[in-house]
Scaffold this motif. Structure first.
Motif, short mmCIF file in Angstrom:
data_model
loop_
_atom_site.label_atom_id
_atom_site.label_comp_id
_atom_site.label_asym_id
_atom_site.label_seq_id
_atom_site.Cartn_x
_atom_site.Cartn_y
_atom_site.Cartn_z
N PRO A 85 0.88 -1.27 -0.13
CA PRO A 85 -0.08 0.10 -0.01
C PRO A 85 0.70 1.45 -0.03
CG PRO A 85 0.01 -1.06 2.17
CD PRO A 85 0.77 -1.87 1.18
N SER A 86 0.09 2.34 -0.32
CA SER A 86 0.98 3.61 -0.67
C SER A 86 0.06 4.54 -0.31
CB SER A 86 1.66 3.68 -2.16
OG SER A 86 0.45 3.97 -3.00
N ASP A 87 0.67 6.04 -0.52
CA ASP A 87 -0.39 7.23 -0.19
C ASP A 87 -1.37 7.12 -1.44
OD1 ASP A 87 1.12 7.94 1.75
OD2 ASP A 87 2.51 9.39 0.50
N ASP A 88 -1.43 6.27 -2.50
CA ASP A 88 -2.41 6.30 -3.56
C ASP A 88 -3.49 5.57 -3.44
OD1 ASP A 88 -0.53 8.07 -4.95
OD2 ASP A 88 0.37 6.62 -6.09
N THR A 89 -3.51 4.70 -2.32
CA THR A 89 -4.32 3.52 -2.22
C THR A 89 -5.56 3.90 -2.20
OG1 THR A 89 -2.55 2.11 -1.36
CG2 THR A 89 -4.69 1.44 -1.00
N VAL A 90 -5.92 5.00 -1.08
CA VAL A 90 -7.27 5.31 -0.90
C VAL A 90 -8.02 5.99 -2.24
CG1 VAL A 90 -8.74 6.81 0.41
CG2 VAL A 90 -7.02 5.69 1.49
N ALA A 91 -6.95 6.67 -2.85
CA ALA A 91 -7.73 7.42 -4.02
C ALA A 91 -7.92 6.68 -5.24
CB ALA A 91 -6.57 8.39 -4.52
N LEU A 92 -6.93 5.26 -5.34
CA LEU A 92 -7.51 4.55 -6.20
C LEU A 92 -8.78 3.56 -5.83
CD1 LEU A 92 -3.74 2.93 -6.71
CD2 LEU A 92 -5.09 4.21 -8.29
N VAL A 119 -4.51 -2.02 4.06
CA VAL A 119 -4.93 -3.46 3.52
C VAL A 119 -6.26 -3.87 3.88
CG1 VAL A 119 -3.94 -5.97 4.09
CG2 VAL A 119 -2.47 -4.19 4.17
N ARG A 120 -6.63 -3.58 5.29
CA ARG A 120 -8.04 -3.74 5.52
C ARG A 120 -9.03 -3.09 4.82
NH1 ARG A 120 -5.73 -2.65 10.90
NH2 ARG A 120 -5.10 -4.78 11.84
N GLU A 121 -8.92 -1.99 4.34
CA GLU A 121 -9.61 -1.19 3.38
C GLU A 121 -9.89 -1.79 2.09
OE1 GLU A 121 -12.49 2.00 2.54
OE2 GLU A 121 -11.67 1.00 4.59
N ILE A 122 -8.63 -2.25 1.53
CA ILE A 122 -8.74 -2.86 0.36
C ILE A 122 -9.82 -4.24 0.44
CG2 ILE A 122 -7.37 -4.58 -1.35
CD1 ILE A 122 -5.10 -2.35 -0.78
N ALA A 123 -9.47 -4.74 1.38
CA ALA A 123 -10.24 -6.17 1.66
C ALA A 123 -11.65 -5.58 1.78
CB ALA A 123 -9.58 -7.03 2.62
N GLY A 128 -9.13 -7.71 -4.45
CA GLY A 128 -8.11 -9.08 -3.84
C GLY A 128 -6.92 -8.55 -3.46
N ILE A 129 -6.21 -9.39 -2.80
CA ILE A 129 -4.86 -8.92 -2.47
C ILE A 129 -4.08 -10.28 -2.42
CG2 ILE A 129 -3.73 -8.90 -0.17
CD1 ILE A 129 -6.03 -7.23 1.13
N GLY A 130 -2.81 -9.76 -3.10
CA GLY A 130 -1.84 -10.67 -3.76
C GLY A 130 -0.56 -10.49 -2.87
N ASN A 131 0.38 -11.55 -2.85
CA ASN A 131 1.57 -11.58 -2.31
C ASN A 131 2.65 -10.92 -3.40
OD1 ASN A 131 4.21 -12.44 -1.59
ND2 ASN A 131 3.30 -13.91 -0.08
N LEU A 163 -3.51 -9.46 8.29
CA LEU A 163 -4.22 -8.24 8.04
C LEU A 163 -5.67 -8.36 7.36
CD1 LEU A 163 -1.16 -5.89 7.41
CD2 LEU A 163 -2.50 -6.11 9.69
N ALA A 164 -5.48 -9.13 6.29
CA ALA A 164 -6.81 -9.45 5.37
C ALA A 164 -7.79 -10.27 6.05
CB ALA A 164 -6.14 -9.92 4.13
N GLY A 165 -7.19 -11.22 6.95
CA GLY A 165 -8.06 -12.31 7.45
C GLY A 165 -8.01 -13.56 6.56
N GLN A 166 -7.41 -13.60 5.62
CA GLN A 166 -7.07 -15.04 5.05
C GLN A 166 -5.73 -14.60 4.24
OE1 GLN A 166 -10.45 -15.65 2.75
NE2 GLN A 166 -10.27 -14.10 1.32
N PRO A 167 -4.98 -15.66 3.84
CA PRO A 167 -3.74 -15.61 3.35
C PRO A 167 -3.91 -15.46 1.62
CG PRO A 167 -4.07 -17.94 3.90
CD PRO A 167 -5.02 -16.90 4.57
N PRO A 168 -3.23 -14.69 1.20
CA PRO A 168 -3.17 -14.49 -0.49
C PRO A 168 -3.25 -15.79 -1.26
CG PRO A 168 -1.79 -12.99 0.62
CD PRO A 168 -1.88 -13.78 1.62
#
Length: 262
Positions: A85-92, A119-123, A128-131, A163-168
């Motif tokens: 994640p980065s400063d761009d994440t929420v805007a994206l 990370v939690r906000e993405i989920a 999806g969240i990948g490694n 953080l996401a609650g399940q592994p990628p």
């Protein structure tokens, strides 16, 4: 939003390449013995060159299976976003919501640990969240030895899973270059490797229209599109908006694929 099946191919024989390479070197020695260096040297260079090629080419399946596109005739694509994640994440995330698009964020473990709320906000928003490794060693990931490679993948898997609650379930190699030691770690964690079929080099290119034009040149139904966040030029969000606008004009939908058996 409908989902498209994607084969989830975890490496089954992660050390098969080693036996094949050893056999090739026995053959090289035999050629050298029979035909001298005129035969042996080209064979040696060819076999070692093949090893390097398989490492440096992101779409190479020689060391482990790799997904490069989805099997569909529909105008859908898999949008993947690396390096957060980065400063761009929420805007994206806001942009994706505005365009009713879904994506998979391939996250870096250390960056995720520093910004767990992202990370939690993405989920939470259904993406999806990948490694994407733990420390993102861009210059040397392709050459990491077995123990360091295993740690890069395992540490990121632990952080992201917590953080996401399940592994990628998906992994993307840093800069796309997966050396021979990636496969064993992927098998250990049940991960499948993902490359791409369309990219615009937005990690380095600051012109949104140039990036979009490059993506469009290789766009096709089922494309896996590589994008980034947090680049030094600071225009990843602007570029993503331009891409999503163009995809809407072209009639493409961004979906997160449904994992299916290989």
């Amino acid at each position: 939003m409908p989902r498209i099946p994607a084969p989830h191919r975890v490496p089954r024989q992660p050390w098969a390449w080693l036996w094949l390479f050893a056999a090739s070197q026995v053959a090289v020695l035999a050629l050298w013995w029979i035909g001298g260096w005129q035969w042996g040297l080209p064979a040696l260079l060819l076999t070692h060159g093949a090893l390097v090629w398989a490492t440096l080419r992101p779409q190479s399946p020689w060391f482990s299976p790799v997904l490069t596109r989805l099997r569909t005739d529909e105008r859908v694509l898999w949008l993947t976003i690396d390096d957060g994640p980065s400063d761009d994440t929420v805007a994206l995330l806001d942009l994706l919501d505005a365009f009713d698009a879904r994506a998979t964020f391939f996250l870096v473990g250390e960056r995720a640990r520093a910004r767990p709320e992202l990370v939690r906000e993405i989920a939470r928003r259904g993406h999806g969240i990948g490694n994407h490794s733990h420390s993102h060693p861009a210059a040397w990931f392709w050459a990491l030895p077995p123990r360091r490679m295993a740690a890069e993948i395992a540490d990121a898997q632990a952080v992201l899973g917590e953080l996401a609650g399940q592994p990628p379930r998906w992994f993307r190699a840093v800069v796309g270059m997966a050396n021979p030691f990636v496969a064993a770690a992927l098998r250990r964690h049940g991960l499948a490797r993902v490359a791409w079929s369309a990219r615009g080099f937005d990690a380095v290119a600051a012109d949104p229209q140039q990036v979009v034009a490059r993506v469009e040149r290789t766009l096709a139904p089922g494309a896996i599109v590589l994008m980034h966040e947090g680049a030094g030029h600071g225009r990843n969000v602007e570029t993503m908006r331009a891409l999503l606008e163009r995809l809407r004009v072209l009639g493409y939908r961004c979906v997160v694929p449904e994992i299916s058996a290989a």
